[in-house]
Write a protein that holds these residues in place. Structure first.
Motif, PDB file in Angstrom:
ATOM      1  N   LEU A 303       6.309 -10.941  -0.601  1.00  0.00           N
ATOM      2  CA  LEU A 303       5.374 -11.173  -1.709  1.00  0.00           C
ATOM      3  C   LEU A 303       6.108 -11.734  -2.915  1.00  0.00           C
ATOM      4  CD1 LEU A 303       2.536 -10.809  -3.002  1.00  0.00           C
ATOM      5  CD2 LEU A 303       3.279  -8.520  -3.685  1.00  0.00           C
ATOM      6  N   VAL A 304       7.254 -11.142  -3.244  1.00  0.00           N
ATOM      7  CA  VAL A 304       8.040 -11.618  -4.387  1.00  0.00           C
ATOM      8  C   VAL A 304       8.447 -13.069  -4.179  1.00  0.00           C
ATOM      9  CG1 VAL A 304      10.222 -11.342  -5.634  1.00  0.00           C
ATOM     10  CG2 VAL A 304       8.868  -9.323  -5.005  1.00  0.00           C
ATOM     11  N   SER A 305       8.891 -13.384  -2.972  1.00  0.00           N
ATOM     12  CA  SER A 305       9.347 -14.743  -2.695  1.00  0.00           C
ATOM     13  C   SER A 305       8.208 -15.754  -2.792  1.00  0.00           C
ATOM     14  CB  SER A 305       9.970 -14.786  -1.297  1.00  0.00           C
ATOM     15  OG  SER A 305      10.368 -16.092  -0.965  1.00  0.00           O
ATOM     16  N   VAL A 306       7.070 -15.406  -2.203  1.00  0.00           N
ATOM     17  CA  VAL A 306       5.934 -16.341  -2.191  1.00  0.00           C
ATOM     18  C   VAL A 306       5.398 -16.565  -3.592  1.00  0.00           C
ATOM     19  CG1 VAL A 306       3.533 -16.596  -1.461  1.00  0.00           C
ATOM     20  CG2 VAL A 306       5.282 -15.879   0.193  1.00  0.00           C
ATOM     21  N   VAL A 307       5.254 -15.492  -4.370  1.00  0.00           N
ATOM     22  CA  VAL A 307       4.600 -15.597  -5.675  1.00  0.00           C
ATOM     23  C   VAL A 307       5.555 -16.053  -6.770  1.00  0.00           C
ATOM     24  CG1 VAL A 307       3.367 -14.310  -7.468  1.00  0.00           C
ATOM     25  CG2 VAL A 307       2.896 -13.859  -5.042  1.00  0.00           C
ATOM     26  N   LEU A 308       6.767 -15.533  -6.775  1.00  0.00           N
ATOM     27  CA  LEU A 308       7.624 -15.738  -7.942  1.00  0.00           C
ATOM     28  C   LEU A 308       8.763 -16.727  -7.741  1.00  0.00           C
ATOM     29  CD1 LEU A 308       7.988 -12.028  -9.156  1.00  0.00           C
ATOM     30  CD2 LEU A 308       6.347 -13.753  -9.917  1.00  0.00           C
ATOM     31  N   GLU A 309       9.064 -17.103  -6.524  1.00  0.00           N
ATOM     32  CA  GLU A 309      10.202 -17.992  -6.294  1.00  0.00           C
ATOM     33  C   GLU A 309      10.151 -19.268  -7.132  1.00  0.00           C
ATOM     34  OE1 GLU A 309      13.895 -18.778  -4.909  1.00  0.00           O
ATOM     35  OE2 GLU A 309      12.716 -16.965  -4.499  1.00  0.00           O
ATOM     36  N   LEU A 322       9.741 -13.635 -16.238  1.00  0.00           N
ATOM     37  CA  LEU A 322       9.543 -12.343 -15.582  1.00  0.00           C
ATOM     38  C   LEU A 322       9.422 -11.223 -16.614  1.00  0.00           C
ATOM     39  CD1 LEU A 322       9.392 -11.209 -12.673  1.00  0.00           C
ATOM     40  CD2 LEU A 322      11.821 -10.676 -12.873  1.00  0.00           C
ATOM     41  N   ASP A 323      10.262 -11.249 -17.644  1.00  0.00           N
ATOM     42  CA  ASP A 323      10.172 -10.253 -18.719  1.00  0.00           C
ATOM     43  C   ASP A 323       8.821 -10.320 -19.418  1.00  0.00           C
ATOM     44  OD1 ASP A 323      12.710  -9.347 -18.204  1.00  0.00           O
ATOM     45  OD2 ASP A 323      13.669 -10.527 -19.799  1.00  0.00           O
ATOM     46  N   THR A 324       8.346 -11.539 -19.633  1.00  0.00           N
ATOM     47  CA  THR A 324       7.057 -11.698 -20.313  1.00  0.00           C
ATOM     48  C   THR A 324       5.926 -11.142 -19.460  1.00  0.00           C
ATOM     49  OG1 THR A 324       7.874 -13.676 -21.451  1.00  0.00           O
ATOM     50  CG2 THR A 324       5.482 -13.356 -21.368  1.00  0.00           C
ATOM     51  N   LEU A 325       5.938 -11.435 -18.169  1.00  0.00           N
ATOM     52  CA  LEU A 325       4.915 -10.896 -17.274  1.00  0.00           C
ATOM     53  C   LEU A 325       4.957  -9.376 -17.258  1.00  0.00           C
ATOM     54  CD1 LEU A 325       5.155 -13.335 -14.227  1.00  0.00           C
ATOM     55  CD2 LEU A 325       3.151 -12.997 -15.699  1.00  0.00           C
ATOM     56  N   SER A 326       6.154  -8.827 -17.157  1.00  0.00           N
ATOM     57  CA  SER A 326       6.297  -7.368 -17.114  1.00  0.00           C
ATOM     58  C   SER A 326       5.744  -6.733 -18.382  1.00  0.00           C
ATOM     59  CB  SER A 326       7.771  -7.005 -16.927  1.00  0.00           C
ATOM     60  OG  SER A 326       7.932  -5.608 -16.882  1.00  0.00           O
ATOM     61  N   ALA A 327       6.110  -7.269 -19.549  1.00  0.00           N
ATOM     62  CA  ALA A 327       5.618  -6.722 -20.819  1.00  0.00           C
ATOM     63  C   ALA A 327       4.117  -6.922 -20.958  1.00  0.00           C
ATOM     64  CB  ALA A 327       6.356  -7.387 -21.982  1.00  0.00           C
ATOM     65  N   PHE A 328       3.603  -8.040 -20.451  1.00  0.00           N
ATOM     66  CA  PHE A 328       2.165  -8.334 -20.550  1.00  0.00           C
ATOM     67  C   PHE A 328       1.358  -7.300 -19.770  1.00  0.00           C
ATOM     68  CE2 PHE A 328      -1.616 -10.646 -18.938  1.00  0.00           C
ATOM     69  CZ  PHE A 328      -2.215 -10.955 -20.157  1.00  0.00           C
ATOM     70  N   GLU A 358       1.449 -22.749 -14.200  1.00  0.00           N
ATOM     71  CA  GLU A 358       1.792 -24.089 -13.755  1.00  0.00           C
ATOM     72  C   GLU A 358       2.798 -24.063 -12.600  1.00  0.00           C
ATOM     73  OE1 GLU A 358       3.293 -25.850 -17.286  1.00  0.00           O
ATOM     74  OE2 GLU A 358       1.323 -26.077 -18.232  1.00  0.00           O
ATOM     75  N   LEU A 359       3.766 -23.129 -12.687  1.00  0.00           N
ATOM     76  CA  LEU A 359       4.822 -23.084 -11.682  1.00  0.00           C
ATOM     77  C   LEU A 359       4.392 -22.388 -10.390  1.00  0.00           C
ATOM     78  CD1 LEU A 359       7.850 -22.224 -14.010  1.00  0.00           C
ATOM     79  CD2 LEU A 359       7.531 -24.357 -12.745  1.00  0.00           C
ATOM     80  N   THR A 360       3.609 -21.324 -10.518  1.00  0.00           N
ATOM     81  CA  THR A 360       3.279 -20.508  -9.336  1.00  0.00           C
ATOM     82  C   THR A 360       1.870 -20.738  -8.811  1.00  0.00           C
ATOM     83  OG1 THR A 360       2.408 -18.642 -10.626  1.00  0.00           O
ATOM     84  CG2 THR A 360       4.804 -18.700 -10.221  1.00  0.00           C
ATOM     85  N   GLY A 361       0.993 -21.214  -9.683  1.00  0.00           N
ATOM     86  CA  GLY A 361      -0.402 -21.344  -9.285  1.00  0.00           C
ATOM     87  C   GLY A 361      -1.190 -20.061  -9.487  1.00  0.00           C
ATOM     88  N   TYR A 362      -0.538 -19.009 -10.008  1.00  0.00           N
ATOM     89  CA  TYR A 362      -1.200 -17.727 -10.248  1.00  0.00           C
ATOM     90  C   TYR A 362      -1.452 -17.565 -11.742  1.00  0.00           C
ATOM     91  CZ  TYR A 362      -0.205 -16.228  -5.464  1.00  0.00           C
ATOM     92  OH  TYR A 362      -0.162 -16.117  -4.090  1.00  0.00           O
ATOM     93  N   SER A 363      -2.707 -17.215 -12.072  1.00  0.00           N
ATOM     94  CA  SER A 363      -3.091 -17.058 -13.471  1.00  0.00           C
ATOM     95  C   SER A 363      -3.374 -15.596 -13.789  1.00  0.00           C
ATOM     96  CB  SER A 363      -4.344 -17.888 -13.772  1.00  0.00           C
ATOM     97  OG  SER A 363      -4.853 -17.592 -15.049  1.00  0.00           O
ATOM     98  N   VAL A 364      -2.941 -15.136 -14.974  1.00  0.00           N
ATOM     99  CA  VAL A 364      -3.212 -13.754 -15.393  1.00  0.00           C
ATOM    100  C   VAL A 364      -4.672 -13.588 -15.780  1.00  0.00           C
ATOM    101  CG1 VAL A 364      -0.839 -13.328 -16.166  1.00  0.00           C
ATOM    102  CG2 VAL A 364      -2.519 -14.266 -17.783  1.00  0.00           C
ATOM    103  N   LEU A 371      -3.472  -9.355 -10.126  1.00  0.00           N
ATOM    104  CA  LEU A 371      -2.996  -8.210  -9.342  1.00  0.00           C
ATOM    105  C   LEU A 371      -1.799  -8.620  -8.494  1.00  0.00           C
ATOM    106  CD1 LEU A 371      -3.272  -5.313  -8.336  1.00  0.00           C
ATOM    107  CD2 LEU A 371      -4.908  -6.159  -6.622  1.00  0.00           C
ATOM    108  N   SER A 372      -1.887  -9.793  -7.861  1.00  0.00           N
ATOM    109  CA  SER A 372      -0.758 -10.266  -7.057  1.00  0.00           C
ATOM    110  C   SER A 372       0.483 -10.460  -7.920  1.00  0.00           C
ATOM    111  CB  SER A 372      -1.120 -11.586  -6.364  1.00  0.00           C
ATOM    112  OG  SER A 372      -2.173 -11.386  -5.436  1.00  0.00           O
ATOM    113  N   LEU A 373       0.282 -11.035  -9.106  1.00  0.00           N
ATOM    114  CA  LEU A 373       1.407 -11.220 -10.021  1.00  0.00           C
ATOM    115  C   LEU A 373       2.017  -9.882 -10.434  1.00  0.00           C
ATOM    116  CD1 LEU A 373       0.270 -14.077 -12.451  1.00  0.00           C
ATOM    117  CD2 LEU A 373       2.342 -14.057 -11.043  1.00  0.00           C
TER     118      LEU A 373
END
Length: 389
Positions: A303-309, A322-328, A358-364, A371-373
């Motif tokens: 999951l980490v590889s597919v979503v965040l690589e 990654l820090d921004t996502l975690s804090a968000f 833009e990079l992953t295709g996943y939006s918050v 949830l995937s993010l």
């Protein structure tokens, strides 16, 4: 060559034996046999003026050690010898035979110098025995703690635990503190927390010790306030600036329950550090979801590889995004709170979130994608992704 002791006459022996009994009474019942040889030594010194040699002082040190083993106080055994000294004075051969004031003075100087050396030897023997007893007790305690927290010799733990005030038949919880520097057994931090906690609780049922550089507290489940009080005392000793954390295991019963709770406490510390969770006290019961995630680490890594690589290709690498996502996600998906926590502007946070999309295709902004993010970000922290730059 060893010095021959002068044989006391029968009347002198009776007088000195009576002195020993009276000295024992005067010293509140301290056993008279702790004076073994002392009065004979004084009697000989009063006649010859020669001070007791190493062999005789060794006997006094042994008497002091016996007193410590028998539970006689140092004050009591010293009182016994001093009482025997002044009670024996008029019965000593050299004093009774002295002619004139000069003879009495000469005998007195020799006797009281010998008494001073004897009492010093008694105190040395007593203190040496006490130190040995303390070291032995510390060794027993260390061995018990290691067995308790490693889960060894479980069949004998319950009986040994009573010596240290623990009742392993019931349920116990374990709290463990990790600091920037390892906590050592008997060190300043461990002693200060143990003393302050004991003063606050006034209970022998709580054990404070160390294990593998951690400060550890074992307490009965029924004493529900202990973990919070333990945390407060740690805070008082270490202060707010020291990067310390407390992990709290779940209540577990039986001799093997302590080691299970301890492992859970260590797990809580590991998770809190990996995920950079806010706060000082982290309960294993609140972190079970992360244990579930780690049970299938291969799927989590996928999951980490597919979503965040794709974040590796960002300018500055993946870590800032990654820090921004975690804090968000930690701030409840509130961009303003996230920016405040990261000490950034809100526009910077929204820009970074847009770059993630833009990079992953996943939006918050999309609940399913968010949830995937979020799970991927948790997995990245748990697995140490992306690793060293």
């Amino acid at each position: 060559m060893a010095r021959k002791k002068r044989a006391a006459s029968a009347p002198e022996v009776d007088l000195l034996a009576d002195v020993a009994v009276r000295a024992s009474r005067d010293a509140q019942g301290v056993p008279a046999d702790l004076l073994e040889g002392y009065l004979d030594d004084l009697d000989e010194v009063s006649v010859t003026g020669r001070q007791p040699g190493p062999d005789r002082l060794r006997v006094r040190r042994e008497a002091g050690a016996r007193a410590a083993v028998q539970g006689v106080s140092l004050r009591g055994v010293v009182d016994l010898h001093l009482s025997a000294t002044w009670l024996a004075w008029s019965s000593l051969s050299g004093v009774r035979r002295a002619s004139g004031a000069d003879g009495v003075r000469t005998a007195g100087e020799a006797v009281f110098k010998a008494a001073d050396a004897a009492v010093m030897a008694v105190a040395e023997g007593y203190e040496s025995a006490q130190r040995w007893s303390v070291r032995q007790e510390e060794s027993f305690r260390r061995e018990f703690v290691d067995d308790l927290l490693d889960g060894r010799n479980l069949g004998q733990l319950a009986e040994r635990a009573e010596r240290f005030g623990l009742r392993l038949a019931g349920s116990n919880v374990v709290a463990a503190v990790r600091t920037a520097s390892p906590v050592v057994d008997g060190g300043e931090v461990a002693r200060a927390v143990e003393t302050s906690l004991d003063l606050r609780l006034g209970s022998r049922d709580v054990l404070v010790t160390t294990k593998d550089g951690l400060l550890v507290c074992v307490a009965p489940e029924a004493m529900a306030t202990v973990p919070d009080e333990f945390t407060r005392q740690v805070a008082a000793v270490l202060g707010a600036d020291d990067p310390w954390l407390v992990g709290l295991g779940r209540a577990q019963s039986g001799p093997g329950g302590v080691v299970r709770s301890f492992e859970q406490a260590r797990y809580a510390l590991d998770i809190a550090e990996r995920l950079r969770l806010p706060g000082r006290l982290h309960r294993a019961a609140d972190l079970l979801v992360y244990q579930v995630l780690l049970r299938d680490s291969a799927a989590l890594a996928d999951l980490v590889s597919v979503v965040l690589e794709p974040l590796r290709g960002a300018r500055g690498g993946a870590e800032p995004l990654l820090d921004t996502l975690s804090a968000f996600f930690t701030s409840g998906q509130n961009a303003t709170a996230c920016a405040r926590g990261l000490h950034l502007g809100v526009r910077t946070v929204t820009y970074r979130l847009q770059r993630v999309k833009e990079l992953t295709g996943y939006s918050v902004d999309d609940p399913a994608q968010a949830l995937s993010l979020q799970v991927a970000v948790l997995g990245a922290r748990l697995l140490g992704w992306p690793g060293p730059a």
